[in-house]
Design an enzyme around this catalytic site. Structure first.
Site, PDB file in Angstrom:
ATOM      1  N   LYS A   1      52.367  79.671  -1.033  1.00  0.00           N
ATOM      2  CA  LYS A   1      52.885  81.022  -1.217  1.00  0.00           C
ATOM      3  C   LYS A   1      54.110  81.265  -0.346  1.00  0.00           C
ATOM      4  O   LYS A   1      55.031  81.957  -0.749  1.00  0.00           O
ATOM      5  CB  LYS A   1      51.789  82.039  -0.873  1.00  0.00           C
ATOM      6  CG  LYS A   1      50.772  82.172  -1.993  1.00  0.00           C
ATOM      7  CD  LYS A   1      49.701  83.167  -1.637  1.00  0.00           C
ATOM      8  CE  LYS A   1      48.669  82.550  -0.738  1.00  0.00           C
ATOM      9  NZ  LYS A   1      47.520  83.413  -0.490  1.00  0.00           N
TER      10      LYS A   1
ATOM     11  N   GLU B   1      44.168  85.404   0.279  1.00  0.00           N
ATOM     12  CA  GLU B   1      44.857  86.277   1.225  1.00  0.00           C
ATOM     13  C   GLU B   1      45.926  87.007   0.431  1.00  0.00           C
ATOM     14  O   GLU B   1      46.726  86.368  -0.258  1.00  0.00           O
ATOM     15  CB  GLU B   1      45.494  85.430   2.334  1.00  0.00           C
ATOM     16  CG  GLU B   1      46.078  86.309   3.409  1.00  0.00           C
ATOM     17  CD  GLU B   1      46.734  85.525   4.536  1.00  0.00           C
ATOM     18  OE1 GLU B   1      46.567  84.299   4.616  1.00  0.00           O
ATOM     19  OE2 GLU B   1      47.426  86.188   5.326  1.00  0.00           O
TER      20      GLU B   1
ATOM     21  N   ARG C   1      42.715  69.982  -2.712  1.00  0.00           N
ATOM     22  CA  ARG C   1      43.529  71.007  -3.358  1.00  0.00           C
ATOM     23  C   ARG C   1      44.303  70.392  -4.513  1.00  0.00           C
ATOM     24  O   ARG C   1      44.524  69.186  -4.578  1.00  0.00           O
ATOM     25  CB  ARG C   1      44.449  71.704  -2.374  1.00  0.00           C
ATOM     26  CG  ARG C   1      45.408  70.817  -1.614  1.00  0.00           C
ATOM     27  CD  ARG C   1      46.057  71.561  -0.460  1.00  0.00           C
ATOM     28  NE  ARG C   1      46.908  72.645  -0.896  1.00  0.00           N
ATOM     29  CZ  ARG C   1      46.777  73.913  -0.488  1.00  0.00           C
ATOM     30  NH1 ARG C   1      45.839  74.240   0.354  1.00  0.00           N
ATOM     31  NH2 ARG C   1      47.618  74.829  -0.901  1.00  0.00           N
TER      32      ARG C   1
HETATM   33  P1  ATP Z   1      48.963  78.740   0.034  1.00  0.00           P
HETATM   34  O1  ATP Z   1      48.967  77.526   0.916  1.00  0.00           O
HETATM   35  O2  ATP Z   1      49.534  78.519  -1.298  1.00  0.00           O
HETATM   36  O3  ATP Z   1      49.524  79.937   0.696  1.00  0.00           O
HETATM   37  P2  ATP Z   1      46.349  79.474   0.730  1.00  0.00           P
HETATM   38  O4  ATP Z   1      45.308  78.439   0.810  1.00  0.00           O
HETATM   39  O5  ATP Z   1      46.896  80.008   1.973  1.00  0.00           O
HETATM   40  O6  ATP Z   1      47.450  78.986  -0.254  1.00  0.00           O
HETATM   41  P3  ATP Z   1      44.632  81.597   0.010  1.00  0.00           P
HETATM   42  O7  ATP Z   1      44.993  82.905  -0.566  1.00  0.00           O
HETATM   43  O8  ATP Z   1      44.125  81.547   1.396  1.00  0.00           O
HETATM   44  O9  ATP Z   1      45.903  80.682  -0.140  1.00  0.00           O
HETATM   45  O10 ATP Z   1      43.668  80.810  -0.967  1.00  0.00           O
HETATM   46  C1  ATP Z   1      42.549  81.357  -1.618  1.00  0.00           C
HETATM   47  C2  ATP Z   1      41.656  80.229  -2.028  1.00  0.00           C
HETATM   48  O11 ATP Z   1      42.348  79.364  -2.928  1.00  0.00           O
HETATM   49  C3  ATP Z   1      41.249  79.380  -0.843  1.00  0.00           C
HETATM   50  O12 ATP Z   1      39.878  79.098  -0.940  1.00  0.00           O
HETATM   51  C4  ATP Z   1      42.075  78.136  -0.973  1.00  0.00           C
HETATM   52  O13 ATP Z   1      41.406  77.030  -0.430  1.00  0.00           O
HETATM   53  C5  ATP Z   1      42.271  78.029  -2.488  1.00  0.00           C
HETATM   54  N1  ATP Z   1      43.510  77.309  -2.795  1.00  0.00           N
HETATM   55  C6  ATP Z   1      44.752  77.584  -2.367  1.00  0.00           C
HETATM   56  N2  ATP Z   1      45.634  76.680  -2.804  1.00  0.00           N
HETATM   57  C7  ATP Z   1      44.931  75.813  -3.566  1.00  0.00           C
HETATM   58  C8  ATP Z   1      45.277  74.633  -4.299  1.00  0.00           C
HETATM   59  N3  ATP Z   1      46.521  74.188  -4.353  1.00  0.00           N
HETATM   60  N4  ATP Z   1      44.298  73.990  -4.964  1.00  0.00           N
HETATM   61  C9  ATP Z   1      43.042  74.457  -4.919  1.00  0.00           C
HETATM   62  N5  ATP Z   1      42.648  75.536  -4.250  1.00  0.00           N
HETATM   63  C10 ATP Z   1      43.572  76.214  -3.566  1.00  0.00           C
HETATM   64 MG    MG Z   2      45.388  80.857   3.404  1.00  0.00          MG
END
Ligand code: ATP
Ligand code: MG
Length: 559
Positions: free
Chosen positions: A268, A34, A258
């Protein structure tokens, strides 16, 4: 450290599917960020996994921006995400946006309305929440659940046209208000938001929810393996419900744990707070766990990929020790960085028997790891040099193998010195050390017969270059700041940045460029910061030399 690992559970799944000719043996994954912030080391795990699996099985990976929340999304983030993925060494097959599919998703919604599987609900957010029930108690049907198809189609179209205000109506899937899975209790598909979108601008005032956008986007792209983190496991039945009811390409979702790292935060939203409230200098502050922060800190893409490989893929949440990440970067920097001499806290040494006005150029090997391939450079030597204040002891303790009255030490790449006397100021600080040198003790052609135990680094006074050095420590004082009581920011380490302004470097560093990497002998690995100017070079300490992780591993293998 890298032991022979068998295939992980995702490799097993994909390998089995390929063998059975599922989807014609085709493998297409996607990385779906995102664009609401910069990527962090957790994302690099997902990137390595998605791109790595596809590559391993002859497939491809799409980059898809999951841009369905217009308030928080920006083009700046899109650009940074692309830059970081490229830097990590991966190439996507297609660049897509969930917003490319807004028309298609709208059609899907209409299809579900026509099948009486979706309805417009006039309830408020509070009413909807209140009638959701609890995990042990079924929810209550909305009074609008049985609206007829014509009315639903009409209202949904008017939602799109902007006839209603934010929150006045939503579109819900008609699944099962008694399902033990809360996500199946008539989840929202669309909400009204009169907000411009970073790409579609004012075209839409209704936006699909994650659950209605993600699986359908996967399906539109014919993604074969949709890999995400464990928190989406509970969403999987809904993912499958939409695909089944729409009768569209059957993408399938798989979940893995994760990546969490200690002494930092990895969301983020939290990282954005650190930036906005100026606890750090920006998303690329070298203390941040962001990809751009790590890059600026001096991490290499190879070291991050290696780290992701070493930690492997699990189905259970855990917290990885940041020392493992540091171990990985040390391992790579050890191979690639030239050894140079920088004195952080200088004290002057005058070599009484060295000719006045003379400068000799001494050869210095750049990198013992690469040997001859790394080449050599020349460093100036003269009557006045600087050494580290910490390498001199007025009253040496036993087994002190550096400099002190009457003691001898070797200068790296140069001669053996013997300390004859020293001067102090009225505060007791050493101001000048007087030594003699042994002309026949030159490194590489030593015929002096003198043996000394210690070797220290130094710089020639006349040619030394003044540089700024930034030393970083953990961003947080506690291992898991988000698990602590109260505001996670109250656990910030106020000593996470120390700026050294006294450092003197050997002259070759005058020409160093941002991102150039070096080992400062006996000090650690350092990288030129982007804030450097031609007048002043700034170095970031990537990591100190001491490897806590290797030591731990050795202890473990002994016990
Ligand atoms: P955050 O919680 O940091 O905002 P998010 O999951 O909302 O992260 P996205 O941009 O939606 O961030 O994530 C893109 C991809 O990266 C998704 O498939 C998510 O599952 C993966 N991802 C995000 N954080 C992690 C992590 N700590 N370890 C592994 N994969 C991750
Ligand atoms: Mg997300």
């Amino acid at each position: 450290m890298s032991t022979e690992k068998g295939p992980n559970f995702l490799e097993e799944v994909v390998s089995e599917d390929v063998k059975n000719g599922k989807h014609g043996g085709r493998v297409l994954t996607r990385f779906p960020p995102e664009p609401n912030g910069y990527l962090h080391i957790g994302h690099s795990k997902s990137i390595c996994l998605n791109f790595g699996l596809a590559k391993q099985f002859g497939g491809k990976t799409n980059l898809r921006f999951d841009d369905t929340n217009p308030e928080t999304e920006e083009t700046e983030y899109v650009e940074s995400i692309k830059e970081d993925i490229k830097w990590l060494g991966f190439t996507w097959a297609n660049e897509f946006y969930a917003s490319d599919y807004f028309d298609k998703l709208y059609e899907f919604a209409v299809t579900l309305i026509k099948k009486q599987l979706a309805y417009v609900d006039d309830s408020t957010a509070e009413q909807i929440a209140a009638s959701k029930g609890t995990p042990t108690e079924p929810g209550k049907d909305s009074p609008f659940r049985n609206r007829n198809v014509e009315e639903n189609l009409d209202l949904f179209e008017r939602m799109r046209k902007g006839e209603f205000k934010d929150g006045e109506k939503v579109l819900r899937a008609k699944v099962d208000m008694a399902s033990p899975n809360m996500y199946l209790r008539d989840p929202l598909m669309y909400r009204i938001k009169h907000v411009a979108h970073h790409r579609t601008k004012d075209k839409w005032c209704i936006y699909p929810m994650y659950d209605f956008a993600h699986g359908q986007s996967d399906s539109i792209e014919e993604i074969t393996h949709s890999i995400c983190t464990l928190e989406f496991e509970v969403h999987r039945p809904l993912y499958e419900w939409f695909i089944e009811k729409l009768g569209i390409f059957p993408s399938h979702q798989y979940e893995f744990a994760r990546l969490n790292l200690n002494y930092t935060v990895m969301s983020k939203r939290k990282l954005l707070q650190l930036v906005n409230e100026k606890h750090v200098s920006g998303w690329d502050d070298p203390r941040m766990p962001t990809i751009c922060g790590l890059r600026r800190r001096g991490y290499t893409p190879e070291s991050i990929r290696d780290f992701c490989d070493v930690i492997g893929v699990a189905r259970r949440e855990n917290i990885i020790d940041v020392e493992l990440l540091e171990h990985c970067v040390r391992k790579d920097l050890n191979k690639i960085s030239n050894r140079v001499m920088v004195v952080m806290d200088p004290v002057k040494v005058i070599i009484d028997n060295y000719p006045e006005g003379k400068t000799e150029m001494l050869p210095a090997e750049n990198n013992p790891e690469t040997g001859e391939n790394g080449g050599t450079r020349e460093i100036p030597f003269s009557k006045e040099i600087f050494i580290e204040r910490g390498d001199f002891m007025e009253v040496p303790v036993k087994k002190y193998f550096r400099l002190g009255p009457g003691l001898m030490v070797r200068l790296k790449h140069a001669y053996i010195l013997k300390c004859e006397s020293f001067k102090k100021d009225e505060k007791g600080n050493i101001t000048e050390i007087h030594c003699t040198y042994f002309p026949e003790s030159k490194s590489g052609s030593d015929t002096s017969g003198i043996s000394v135990k210690g070797t220290i680094h130094w710089v020639s006074a006349a040619q030394a270059v003044s540089v700024e050095v930034r030393l970083y420590d953990r961003l947080f004082k506690v291992e898991n700041p988000q698990a602590e009581e109260g505001d996670f920011k109250s656990y910030l380490n106020e000593k996470s940045l120390e700026i050294i302004t006294t450092a003197l470097a050997e002259p070759c560093l005058k020409n160093a460029k941002p991102l150039d990497k070096f080992q400062f002998i006996r000090k650690g690995y350092f990288c030129v910061d982007k804030d450097s100017t031609s007048g002043e070079i700034i170095f970031n300490r990537t990591v100190a030399l001491k490897d806590g992780w290797s030591k731990e591993q050795q202890k473990k293998s002994i016990s």
